[in-house]
Design an enzyme around this catalytic site. Structure first.
Site, PDB file in Angstrom:
ATOM      1  N   ASP A 150      -9.178   0.076   1.536  1.00 31.80           N
ATOM      2  CA  ASP A 150      -8.266  -0.198   2.631  1.00 31.80           C
ATOM      3  C   ASP A 150      -8.665   0.059   3.887  1.00 31.80           C
ATOM      4  O   ASP A 150      -8.583   1.102   4.518  1.00 31.80           O
ATOM      5  CB  ASP A 150      -6.897   0.612   2.431  1.00 31.80           C
TER       6      ASP A 150
ATOM      7  N   GLU B 249     -10.775  11.916   7.658  1.00 33.68           N
ATOM      8  CA  GLU B 249     -10.570  13.336   7.220  1.00 33.68           C
ATOM      9  C   GLU B 249     -12.085  14.124   7.071  1.00 33.68           C
ATOM     10  O   GLU B 249     -12.277  15.225   7.421  1.00 33.68           O
ATOM     11  CB  GLU B 249     -10.330  13.111   5.601  1.00 33.68           C
TER      12      GLU B 249
ATOM     13  N   ASP C  46       0.858  -1.266   0.031  1.00 36.98           N
ATOM     14  CA  ASP C  46       0.145  -0.108  -0.089  1.00 36.98           C
ATOM     15  C   ASP C  46       0.907   1.033   0.025  1.00 36.98           C
ATOM     16  O   ASP C  46       1.819   1.260   0.886  1.00 36.98           O
ATOM     17  CB  ASP C  46      -0.906   0.009   1.159  1.00 36.98           C
TER      18      ASP C  46
ATOM     19  N   HIS D 204      -4.714  13.885   0.624  1.00 38.10           N
ATOM     20  CA  HIS D 204      -5.009  12.964   1.808  1.00 38.10           C
ATOM     21  C   HIS D 204      -3.724  13.182   2.974  1.00 38.10           C
ATOM     22  O   HIS D 204      -4.052  13.012   4.350  1.00 38.10           O
ATOM     23  CB  HIS D 204      -5.011  11.459   1.358  1.00 38.10           C
TER      24      HIS D 204
ATOM     25  N   GLU E 101     -10.865   3.427   3.360  1.00 37.18           N
ATOM     26  CA  GLU E 101      -9.944   4.266   2.445  1.00 37.18           C
ATOM     27  C   GLU E 101     -10.167   4.157   1.015  1.00 37.18           C
ATOM     28  O   GLU E 101     -10.056   3.070   0.361  1.00 37.18           O
ATOM     29  CB  GLU E 101      -8.354   4.062   2.734  1.00 37.18           C
TER      30      GLU E 101
ATOM     31  N   GLN F  91      -4.697   1.754  15.011  1.00 35.35           N
ATOM     32  CA  GLN F  91      -3.747   2.176  14.205  1.00 35.35           C
ATOM     33  C   GLN F  91      -2.838   3.384  14.951  1.00 35.35           C
ATOM     34  O   GLN F  91      -1.680   3.225  15.054  1.00 35.35           O
ATOM     35  CB  GLN F  91      -4.023   3.026  12.947  1.00 35.35           C
TER      36      GLN F  91
ATOM     37  N   ARG G   5      -8.750   2.952  12.975  1.00 35.08           N
ATOM     38  CA  ARG G   5      -7.776   4.083  13.043  1.00 35.08           C
ATOM     39  C   ARG G   5      -7.671   4.005  14.878  1.00 35.08           C
ATOM     40  O   ARG G   5      -6.598   4.573  15.041  1.00 35.08           O
ATOM     41  CB  ARG G   5      -8.681   5.425  13.161  1.00 35.08           C
TER      42      ARG G   5
ATOM     43  N   LYS H 213      -4.694  -2.644   9.476  1.00 32.22           N
ATOM     44  CA  LYS H 213      -5.131  -2.890   8.299  1.00 32.22           C
ATOM     45  C   LYS H 213      -5.278  -4.076   7.972  1.00 32.22           C
ATOM     46  O   LYS H 213      -5.636  -4.523   6.801  1.00 32.22           O
ATOM     47  CB  LYS H 213      -3.780  -2.074   7.830  1.00 32.22           C
TER      48      LYS H 213
ATOM     49  N   GLU I 215      -9.050   3.857  -2.752  1.00 28.71           N
ATOM     50  CA  GLU I 215      -7.715   3.780  -3.380  1.00 28.71           C
ATOM     51  C   GLU I 215      -7.722   3.116  -4.614  1.00 28.71           C
ATOM     52  O   GLU I 215      -8.912   2.447  -4.957  1.00 28.71           O
ATOM     53  CB  GLU I 215      -6.772   2.736  -2.575  1.00 28.71           C
TER      54      GLU I 215
ATOM     55  N   THR J  39      -9.290  -6.148   3.003  1.00 28.46           N
ATOM     56  CA  THR J  39      -9.274  -5.250   2.174  1.00 28.46           C
ATOM     57  C   THR J  39     -10.064  -5.696   0.929  1.00 28.46           C
ATOM     58  O   THR J  39     -10.035  -6.935   0.887  1.00 28.46           O
ATOM     59  CB  THR J  39      -7.728  -5.059   1.540  1.00 28.46           C
TER      60      THR J  39
HETATM   61 CA    CA Z   1      -3.980   2.992   2.687  1.00 33.17          CA
END
Ligand code: CA
Length: 454
Positions: A259, A400, A153, A160, A225, A266, A263, A279, A227, A283
């Protein structure tokens, strides 16, 4: 190549680097398929022809091509005699995993695409023979198109990176390496799943700043996320980096990639080595490999770097800067809560983004990833990094949109969210449009969050 001129001479061009951008007869917007549902299809007109792996009505998995609302069975095509001259290629594309096919590279893939385009076009003498080997897509299960050896990744969505960085370091959002290195980490391949498969909210170790000790339990801040996924085709031998000007030819195609990100887990685990269990639980990808050939009309030159940005080092700098290495694809994220589903409400769009907001190109990912001698292999998968634009309507994650969970959003049915709750599904879609060309899409990338295991 500029404008909408269809230059068939490019097919015979001796320059290998032109392969990703050559426009051919298969892009002709006037081309129509005898498959009625493919005409003006929003995602899979005859100009797209993405490859995937499907199981019809509980049958064996095999390779297929999306055409309109149908899937052409490549295993049946391989036995039809219609591709006897390219038997090795069609047999590889008919297999239950497409690693062998995508490892064959650009020339073989283009040859099969051209054949499929001719066979599925209006007026094809093969129509009667092919009609019985089309399966309605709604009756098929779509699997992962390849066995994913490694998943990497990246972090190339600069908006971002700025948005997340400004939550953590308001005065200095971008770290000093960002404009020199396509930042990335080695992800987890085993938990990459195709669209449609739900997953369990992860359990993990988390500790809020106001908590004295960590605890173990269900993730409290589950996020997505947005992507771009990149499928690697022909690999490189260990110790032999891929030169930047050959890198586009190592890419077999593209997909959408979600993804999923825990949080809270993380925030507690990532220092100093980066994301791990936050993570690696799941996915989700869209199951079709949309080829560089299908996307050729939607290539763009990478936007020039803003004044004051450092030049990329030579190993990341293509010889011809005006060759369109970047992609112009529009991306959307929708949320569908359990209550919206029960009430028959349409999913609500959370964001609208563009691959134009990537600071690094897919070719630069390939050149950088192999620059230390690391061997890439057919079926490796890259994520681009979360793609966000400048305004909040284009932010590619809830972290975000809700400013780290501090500002809840209200959905049209009155529900509110900071992060995802059980029963929420996230749906991602992609579309490529350009005046004078048929629009194409990627198919959905969708998954629902199930409650954590107790
Ligand atoms: Ca990512």
């Amino acid at each position: 190549m500029q404008g909408s001129t269809l230059d068939t001479r490019a097919e015979n061009s001796p320059r290998p680097t032109s392969s990703a951008v050559a426009l051919e007869a298969s892009h002709d917007p006037a081309l129509r398929s005898w498959v009625e549902s493919a005409r003006d299809h929003a995602e899979f007109p005859i100009q797209n022809l993405p490859f995937g792996v499907f199981s019809p009505d509980g049958g064996q998995a095999r390779g297929g091509v999306a055409i309109g609302d149908e899937i052409l069975d490549l295993a049946a095509l391989a036995g039809s005699g219609l591709c006897a001259d390219i038997e090795e290629t069609v047999t590889a594309a008919a297999a239950p995993t497409l690693n062998g096919f995508i490892g064959l590279g650009t020339a073989a893939r283009k040859q099969l695409r051209a054949r499929l385009s001719a066979l599925l076009a209006e007026g094809s003498p093969a129509q009667a023979q092919l009609k019985p080997i089309l399966h309605p897509a709604r009756n098929c299960l779509l699997g992962l198109p390849a066995r994913i050896g490694d998943y990497t990744d990246f972090y190339a969505g600069i908006q971002h990176a700025l948005n997340i960085g400004s939550l953590l370091r308001p005065d200095n959002p971008l770290l000093p390496n960002y404009k020199h290195i396509p930042i990335g980490y080695n992800g987890r391949a085993s938990s990459v799943r195709p669209s449609g498969e739900p997953f369990l909210r992860p359990n993990g170790q988390r500790k809020r700043p106001d908590e004295a000790e960590p605890s173990f339990g269900p993730c409290r801040n589950l996020d997505y996320e947005l992507e771009l996924g990149i499928w690697i085709g022909p690999g490189n031998a260990q110790g032999s980096p891929v030169p930047i000007d050959e890198a586009d030819d190592r890419i077999a195609g593209f997909c959408l990639l979600n993804d999923w990100s825990a949080r809270d887990i993380q925030a507690w685990e990532y220092q100093p080595l980066g994301p791990f269990l936050s993570k690696g639980f799941a996915t989700t990808i869209s199951p079709w490999i949309v080829t560089p050939e299908a996307l050729a009309p939607f290539r763009k030159a990478q936007a020039p770097r803003p004044e004051g940005d450092p030049a990329a080092l030579p190993y990341l700098n293509p010889a011809e800067a005006d060759v369109p290495h970047a992609l112009d694809v529009t991306l959307e994220v929708f949320i569908e809560t359990a209550s919206m589903r029960a009430g028959g409400l349409a999913p609500h769009r959370l964001s609208l983004g563009s691959t134009r907001d990537l600071y690094w190109t897919p070719a630069q990912f390939v050149a950088h990833h192999s620059s230390n001698g690391c061997n890439l292999e057919a079926g490796d998968l890259f994520g681009s990094g979360t793609i966000s634009g400048r305004d909040p309507g284009s932010f590619g994650s809830l972290m975000e949109i809700t400013r780290g969970g501090r500002e809840a959003i209200t959905l049209p049915n009155g529900e509110s969210r900071t992060y995802l709750v059980d029963g929420d599904a996230i749906v991602m879609r992609a579309s490529a449009r350009r005046e004078g060309f048929a629009s194409i899409g990627f198919g959905a990338c969708r998954a629902e969050v199930l409650p954590a295991r107790g």
